[in-house]
Design an enzyme around this catalytic site. Structure first.
Site, PDB file in Angstrom:
ATOM      1  N   ILE A  38       0.864  -1.183   0.007  1.00  0.00           N
ATOM      2  CA  ILE A  38       0.177   0.049  -0.031  1.00  0.00           C
ATOM      3  C   ILE A  38       0.881   1.399  -0.054  1.00  0.00           C
ATOM      4  O   ILE A  38       0.518   2.323  -0.217  1.00  0.00           O
ATOM      5  CB  ILE A  38      -1.108  -0.059   1.019  1.00  0.00           C
ATOM      6  CG1 ILE A  38      -0.480   0.139   2.432  1.00  0.00           C
ATOM      7  CG2 ILE A  38      -2.073  -1.174   0.948  1.00  0.00           C
ATOM      8  CD1 ILE A  38      -1.322   0.550   3.640  1.00  0.00           C
ATOM      9  N   TYR A  44       0.953  -1.172   9.820  1.00  0.00           N
ATOM     10  CA  TYR A  44       2.211  -1.429  10.616  1.00  0.00           C
ATOM     11  C   TYR A  44       1.636  -1.671  12.151  1.00  0.00           C
ATOM     12  O   TYR A  44       1.051  -0.787  12.487  1.00  0.00           O
ATOM     13  CB  TYR A  44       2.985  -0.381  10.631  1.00  0.00           C
ATOM     14  CG  TYR A  44       4.404  -0.318  11.210  1.00  0.00           C
ATOM     15  CD1 TYR A  44       5.728  -0.396  10.704  1.00  0.00           C
ATOM     16  CD2 TYR A  44       4.415  -0.354  12.872  1.00  0.00           C
ATOM     17  CE1 TYR A  44       6.634  -1.219  11.451  1.00  0.00           C
ATOM     18  CE2 TYR A  44       5.415  -0.769  13.596  1.00  0.00           C
ATOM     19  CZ  TYR A  44       6.894  -1.071  12.912  1.00  0.00           C
ATOM     20  OH  TYR A  44       7.893  -1.029  13.638  1.00  0.00           O
ATOM     21  N   THR A  45       1.544  -2.828  12.761  1.00  0.00           N
ATOM     22  CA  THR A  45       0.785  -2.882  14.001  1.00  0.00           C
ATOM     23  C   THR A  45       1.783  -3.319  15.323  1.00  0.00           C
ATOM     24  O   THR A  45       1.276  -3.672  16.217  1.00  0.00           O
ATOM     25  CB  THR A  45      -0.180  -4.098  13.945  1.00  0.00           C
ATOM     26  OG1 THR A  45       0.621  -5.319  13.189  1.00  0.00           O
ATOM     27  CG2 THR A  45      -1.504  -3.744  12.991  1.00  0.00           C
ATOM     28  N   THR A  55      -7.976   2.100  15.461  1.00  0.00           N
ATOM     29  CA  THR A  55      -7.760   1.622  16.696  1.00  0.00           C
ATOM     30  C   THR A  55      -8.022   2.451  18.011  1.00  0.00           C
ATOM     31  O   THR A  55      -8.073   3.516  17.758  1.00  0.00           O
ATOM     32  CB  THR A  55      -6.246   1.318  16.560  1.00  0.00           C
ATOM     33  OG1 THR A  55      -5.988   0.797  18.255  1.00  0.00           O
ATOM     34  CG2 THR A  55      -5.542   2.398  16.463  1.00  0.00           C
ATOM     35  N   TYR A  99       2.471   4.479  17.334  1.00  0.00           N
ATOM     36  CA  TYR A  99       1.359   3.660  16.655  1.00  0.00           C
ATOM     37  C   TYR A  99       0.230   4.472  16.698  1.00  0.00           C
ATOM     38  O   TYR A  99      -0.415   4.587  15.642  1.00  0.00           O
ATOM     39  CB  TYR A  99       1.345   2.268  17.492  1.00  0.00           C
ATOM     40  CG  TYR A  99       0.187   1.535  16.736  1.00  0.00           C
ATOM     41  CD1 TYR A  99      -0.018   0.875  15.561  1.00  0.00           C
ATOM     42  CD2 TYR A  99      -0.934   0.995  17.730  1.00  0.00           C
ATOM     43  CE1 TYR A  99      -0.935   0.268  15.040  1.00  0.00           C
ATOM     44  CE2 TYR A  99      -2.088   0.595  16.994  1.00  0.00           C
ATOM     45  CZ  TYR A  99      -2.127  -0.071  15.857  1.00  0.00           C
ATOM     46  OH  TYR A  99      -3.189  -0.707  15.264  1.00  0.00           O
ATOM     47  N   LYS A 123      -1.826   6.024  13.464  1.00  0.00           N
ATOM     48  CA  LYS A 123      -3.285   5.666  13.125  1.00  0.00           C
ATOM     49  C   LYS A 123      -4.108   6.674  13.160  1.00  0.00           C
ATOM     50  O   LYS A 123      -5.062   7.070  12.338  1.00  0.00           O
ATOM     51  CB  LYS A 123      -3.726   4.540  14.028  1.00  0.00           C
ATOM     52  CG  LYS A 123      -3.119   3.254  14.120  1.00  0.00           C
ATOM     53  CD  LYS A 123      -3.136   2.274  12.754  1.00  0.00           C
ATOM     54  CE  LYS A 123      -4.358   1.966  12.455  1.00  0.00           C
ATOM     55  NZ  LYS A 123      -4.520   1.122  11.126  1.00  0.00           N
TER      56      LYS A 123
HETATM   57  N1  LIG Z   1      -4.953  -6.560  16.404  1.00  0.00           N
HETATM   58  C1  LIG Z   1      -5.497  -5.719  17.084  1.00  0.00           C
HETATM   59  O1  LIG Z   1      -5.723  -5.967  18.358  1.00  0.00           O
HETATM   60  C2  LIG Z   1      -6.053  -4.422  16.385  1.00  0.00           C
HETATM   61  C3  LIG Z   1      -6.638  -3.568  17.372  1.00  0.00           C
HETATM   62  C4  LIG Z   1      -7.217  -2.401  17.068  1.00  0.00           C
HETATM   63  C5  LIG Z   1      -7.072  -2.064  15.491  1.00  0.00           C
HETATM   64  N2  LIG Z   1      -6.471  -2.858  14.789  1.00  0.00           N
HETATM   65  C6  LIG Z   1      -6.275  -2.425  13.301  1.00  0.00           C
HETATM   66  O2  LIG Z   1      -6.968  -3.294  12.370  1.00  0.00           O
HETATM   67  C7  LIG Z   1      -6.340  -3.793  11.359  1.00  0.00           C
HETATM   68  C8  LIG Z   1      -5.926  -5.006  11.122  1.00  0.00           C
HETATM   69  O3  LIG Z   1      -4.865  -5.506  12.169  1.00  0.00           O
HETATM   70  P1  LIG Z   1      -4.477  -6.982  12.022  1.00  0.00           P
HETATM   71  O4  LIG Z   1      -4.471  -7.344  13.584  1.00  0.00           O
HETATM   72  O5  LIG Z   1      -5.201  -7.763  11.087  1.00  0.00           O
HETATM   73  O6  LIG Z   1      -2.996  -6.563  11.827  1.00  0.00           O
HETATM   74  P2  LIG Z   1      -1.769  -7.590  11.303  1.00  0.00           P
HETATM   75  O7  LIG Z   1      -2.225  -9.054  11.616  1.00  0.00           O
HETATM   76  O8  LIG Z   1      -0.488  -6.870  11.608  1.00  0.00           O
HETATM   77  O9  LIG Z   1      -1.964  -7.561   9.776  1.00  0.00           O
HETATM   78  C9  LIG Z   1      -1.433  -6.395   8.842  1.00  0.00           C
HETATM   79  C10 LIG Z   1      -1.023  -6.896   7.708  1.00  0.00           C
HETATM   80  O10 LIG Z   1      -0.734  -5.798   6.965  1.00  0.00           O
HETATM   81  C11 LIG Z   1       0.454  -6.265   6.327  1.00  0.00           C
HETATM   82  N3  LIG Z   1       1.259  -4.976   5.765  1.00  0.00           N
HETATM   83  C12 LIG Z   1       1.886  -4.091   6.528  1.00  0.00           C
HETATM   84  N4  LIG Z   1       2.608  -3.238   5.542  1.00  0.00           N
HETATM   85  C13 LIG Z   1       1.968  -3.494   4.473  1.00  0.00           C
HETATM   86  C14 LIG Z   1       2.211  -2.582   3.211  1.00  0.00           C
HETATM   87  N5  LIG Z   1       2.929  -1.726   3.130  1.00  0.00           N
HETATM   88  N6  LIG Z   1       1.244  -3.049   2.198  1.00  0.00           N
HETATM   89  C15 LIG Z   1       0.412  -3.960   2.483  1.00  0.00           C
HETATM   90  N7  LIG Z   1       0.398  -4.721   3.507  1.00  0.00           N
HETATM   91  C16 LIG Z   1       0.962  -4.235   4.515  1.00  0.00           C
HETATM   92  C17 LIG Z   1       1.188  -6.929   7.178  1.00  0.00           C
HETATM   93  O11 LIG Z   1       2.098  -7.847   6.361  1.00  0.00           O
HETATM   94  P3  LIG Z   1       3.252  -8.271   7.513  1.00  0.00           P
HETATM   95  O12 LIG Z   1       2.843  -8.964   8.498  1.00  0.00           O
HETATM   96  O13 LIG Z   1       4.195  -9.031   6.290  1.00  0.00           O
HETATM   97  O14 LIG Z   1       4.412  -6.962   7.633  1.00  0.00           O
HETATM   98  C18 LIG Z   1      -0.076  -7.845   7.741  1.00  0.00           C
HETATM   99  O15 LIG Z   1      -0.162  -8.837   6.927  1.00  0.00           O
HETATM  100  C19 LIG Z   1      -5.050  -2.608  11.397  1.00  0.00           C
HETATM  101  O16 LIG Z   1      -5.545  -1.288  10.826  1.00  0.00           O
HETATM  102  C20 LIG Z   1      -4.834  -2.565  12.938  1.00  0.00           C
HETATM  103  O17 LIG Z   1      -4.297  -0.991  13.314  1.00  0.00           O
HETATM  104  C21 LIG Z   1      -5.861  -4.152  15.289  1.00  0.00           C
END
Ligand SMILES: NC(=O)c1ccc[n+]([C@@H]2O[C@H](COP(=O)([O-])OP(=O)(O)OC[C@H]3O[C@@H](n4cnc5c(N)ncnc54)[C@H](OP(=O)(O)O)[C@@H]3O)[C@@H](O)[C@H]2O)c1
Length: 290
Positions: A39, A63-64, A103, A127, A131
């Site tokens: 992206i 980026y998480t 988030t 982070y 966001k």
């Molecule tokens: N997990 C939580 O508890 C939580 C809570 C609140 C909000 N959120 C939000 O929910 C959303 C999804 O989170 P998630 O838990 O599914 O996170 P995740 O498991 O870390 O997944 C994020 C994905 O994005 C990919 N990514 C990173 N940089 C990228 C780039 N430049 N282009 C394309 N893909 C890229 C990552 O790939 P790599 O791993 O290979 O880098 C990973 O596959 C995010 O916006 C996060 O901020 C998450």
């Protein structure tokens, strides 16, 4: 049929979106992992949009790594803010409806009541700041968008709090968990199902009935990390001890009270939200059967 582009499809939410997708006559999904579609590469995104005539984007790419972001702020902002701004501009250029996931980390030291989408933000770490900046880019650049703030995502697969607890319990670890950080555990498959329901409602009805804006989605109910850990530990076959600790003792930089007020989500989208304890039971059952 409309094409729904799902970015970051190998992440926790992306995988859940793929697992919960049910064939519908209105749209087809296009799941793209980071290696397929980065992206931060605006040209690549634009080419994808044009090739596939994309009409919806669900941006799960992010980026998480909250801890590492303190040292890698530039990379974190590139993905969570700049790239999101580019996605929003492309959504505007091509008349795309953009779903962007955000988030509870956008909030700071709050006052102990559920937080509404319009409450002031004050992120405590890189982070959260990245966001929040991403949200602001979407609001400034896109017309048709849904920013969905969520929190404490978990599921029976992947790397998350539930699967970490399973690993700790299997080793017989004694787990120390903070009891003064309050939020709402959210089963990632509930969020994914809700997102598909919204896409379907929008595709079938009038977009104007679903105002663009920031919405909150977590499971119903409230818990501390200790409550959540304890509930998981007692549901697992290998039980382990969970001991309450204070955040000060552990040194975590996170909002203390980040319960999200979901009233606008409920009233606009008319989607029933499960309680976290019911969803945790479902998660445990699925974990036992996998
Ligand atoms: N997990 C939580 O508890 C939580 C809570 C609140 C909000 N959120 C939000 O929910 C959303 C999804 O989170 P998630 O838990 O599914 O996170 P995740 O498991 O870390 O997944 C994020 C994905 O994005 C990919 N990514 C990173 N940089 C990228 C780039 N430049 N282009 C394309 N893909 C890229 C990552 O790939 P790599 O791993 O290979 O880098 C990973 O596959 C995010 O916006 C996060 O901020 C998450």
């Amino acid at each position: 049929m409309s094409v729904v582009l799902v970015t970051g499809s190998e992440g926790q939410l992306g995988v859940a979106l793929e697992a919960t997708f049910k064939a519908r006559p209105f749209f087809v999904p296009l799941f793209c992992s980071k290696s397929m579609l980065d992206i931060t590469d605006g040209d690549q995104i634009e080419a994808c949009i044009k090739t596939h005539s994309v009409q919806y984007i669900i941006n799960c790419a992010a980026y998480t790594n909250v801890q590492r972001a303190e040292q890698e702020a530039a990379t974190c902002f590139k993905v969570n803010s700049l790239a999101v701004g580019c996605l929003a501009a492309l959504a505007e250029k091509y008349g795309i409806v953009l779903f962007h996931i955000s988030t509870d980390y956008v909030f700071g030291l709050t006052k102990g009541r559920p937080l509404s989408p319009n409450d002031p933000t004050d992120p405590l770490n890189q982070y959260g700041q990245s966001k929040r900046a991403g949200e602001q880019m979407v609001v400034a650049r896109a017309t048709h968008f849904y920013i969905i703030r969520t929190a404490w995502l978990y599921g029976e697969k992947g790397d998350n709090f539930f699967t970490k607890m399973v690993a700790w319990a299997q080793k017989g670890d004694v787990i120390e968990m903070v009891d003064d950080q309050i939020g709402s555990p959210t089963y990632v498959y509930d969020l994914a199902t809700a997102i598909w329901e919204i896409v379907e409602k929008i595709a079938k009805n009038n977009l104007a009935d679903y105002p663009s804006g920031i919405y909150h989605y977590t499971n119903e109910g409230v818990a501390s990390w200790y409550d959540f850990a304890y509930a998981i530990a007692t549901a697992l076959p290998n039980r382990c001890a969970v001991i309450p600790r204070s955040s000060a003792a552990v040194g975590l930089k996170r909002p203390y009270y980040s319960v999200l007020n979901k009233s606008s989500f409920r009233s606009v989208f008319q989607i029933k939200i499960p309680h976290w304890q019911d969803s945790l039971s479902l998660c445990v059952t699925k974990w036992k059967n996998q």
